[in-house]
Write an enzyme that holds these catalytic residues in place. Structure first.
Site, short mmCIF file in Angstrom:
data_model
loop_
_atom_site.label_atom_id
_atom_site.label_comp_id
_atom_site.label_asym_id
_atom_site.label_seq_id
_atom_site.Cartn_x
_atom_site.Cartn_y
_atom_site.Cartn_z
N ASP A 1 3.81 -6.02 3.62
CA ASP A 1 3.53 -4.94 4.56
C ASP A 1 4.45 -5.12 5.76
OD1 ASP A 1 2.36 -2.71 5.69
OD2 ASP A 1 0.30 -3.41 5.43
N GLU B 1 -5.31 1.27 2.27
CA GLU B 1 -5.10 0.22 3.27
C GLU B 1 -5.29 0.72 4.69
OE1 GLU B 1 -3.06 -2.34 6.18
OE2 GLU B 1 -2.62 -0.23 5.71
N ASP C 1 6.05 1.99 7.00
CA ASP C 1 4.76 1.34 6.81
C ASP C 1 3.93 2.23 5.88
OD1 ASP C 1 2.25 0.14 6.99
OD2 ASP C 1 1.88 0.84 9.03
N HIS D 1 0.83 -1.22 0.00
CA HIS D 1 0.00 0.00 0.00
C HIS D 1 0.85 1.25 0.00
CE1 HIS D 1 0.23 1.10 4.39
NE2 HIS D 1 0.33 -0.21 4.58
#
Length: 335
Positions: free
Chosen positions: A231, A210, A178, A61
């Site tokens: 991820d 996400e 992240d 993402h």
């Protein structure tokens, strides 16, 4: 030595949930320079087939945490609503940019209300939440009308500085590892396969919602059977992961991931001596969770480099990123 320039460039592009178009354009262009033909979904995620009739989707993402203007206060400061779940104790004092609908950009700082310890004896003890914090704009505003005259209004997007640093020790510390570190994994897959003139039944999928739970819900090629989500791996008390390994998630808050898929990944890691840790994430969901909730008939696995201090001032390591790349390539090569 692997260049991390593309990661640094992507991190420099503000892309909180709901405001990812510039990051998507960067990704689309980068994949095109490798010779691939990426496409946009209707929701403006980016997909890229690395071969015909892809059976495996590899997803990461592009969206990050951020905030949105929820009100203009009487003194001209901004009230906020959160995009995703930034840890406000970590974000306090961070510089930010406010993007208006007229494409103007203003700077500011996230602060506690009445933040000076010389007048507020409770400053240290006050709980940090959106009701006790505000954005101070770097403009001469003293009342609501002053801020309105700048063109700032409810719904404007607030993006926080990342403070990206790539260190000689191999660590990369920055907000939003992240999951921009995960996006970099996909970049490197595309780059390596293009350099080798390699094709495989694989689709890269860069989701863009996400952090609010529906990025991975749809938009895949009709032929997809497996979804490998890249991820961040969780690093913290009670977890096995660390920044220098690739984490292989057995279960998160949404339930267990596909057992046979995970088993194959573990076997490949052992065969190729790729540093990995199997782990359970106690408070976590992924694009794989969203895909399954949406009813997709996929076998789903979740892996990624360990990221410390998630949703705060994050840090990962090149070894963890490169282990994740190596595991992805090992899986692609056995298709």
């Amino acid at each position: 030595m692997l260049s991390y320039q593309a990661l640094q460039e992507l991190v420099a592009i503000d892309s909180p949930t709901g405001y990812t178009q510039k990051a998507a354009q960067y990704i689309h262009h980068l994949l095109g320079t490798y010779g691939w033909k990426p496409q946009y979904t209707n929701k403006q995620a980016v997909t890229c087939a690395l071969g015909s009739k892809p059976r495996l989707a590899i997803a990461a993402h592009t969206d990050t945490l951020g905030a949105i203007v929820s009100r203009i206060n009487a003194d001209g400061t901004l009230g906020i609503s959160l995009l995703g779940g930034p840890l406000l104790n970590s974000f306090e004092g961070e510089y930010c940019r406010i993007y208006t609908l007229a494409d103007k950009v203003y700077t500011g700082t996230l602060l506690l209300n009445n933040p000076s310890t010389h007048v507020n004896a409770e400053a240290a003890a006050t709980k940090r939440d959106i009701g006790s914090m505000h954005i101070r704009i770097d403009e001469p505003v003293q009342k609501k009308a002053d801020t309105e005259q700048l063109g700032i209004q409810v719904g404007d997007i607030i993006c926080f500085d990342t403070r990206y640093q790539e260190l000689p020790s191999g660590y990369i510390k920055s907000r939003f590892m992240d999951n921009k570190a995960g996006c970099f994994v996909l970049f490197e897959i595309a780059r390596r396969m293009a350099a080798r003139k390699q094709h495989a039944p694989v689709e890269l999928f860069f989701s863009n919602y996400e952090e609010v739970g529906h990025g991975g819900s749809g938009g895949y090629a009709a032929t997809i059977e497996e979804l490998l989500v890249i991820d961040m791996g969780v690093v913290g008390t009670g977890c096995e992961g660390n920044e220098q390994h690739c984490s292989i998630c057995a279960k998160d808050s949404s339930g267990p991931y596909d057992y046979q898929f995970r088993k194959k990944l573990v076997q490949l890691a052992e065969t190729h001596q790729i540093p990995c840790k199997i782990d359970i994430y106690p408070y976590y969901g992924s694009d794989g969770s969203a895909a399954l909730r949406a009813g997709n008939d996929f076998r789903v696995a979740l892996i990624g480099p360990g990221v410390a201090a998630s949703h705060g001032m994050e840090r990962t390591h090149k070894k963890g990123i490169e282990a994740t790349i190596d595991l992805c390539m090992a899986y692609i090569n056995q298709l």
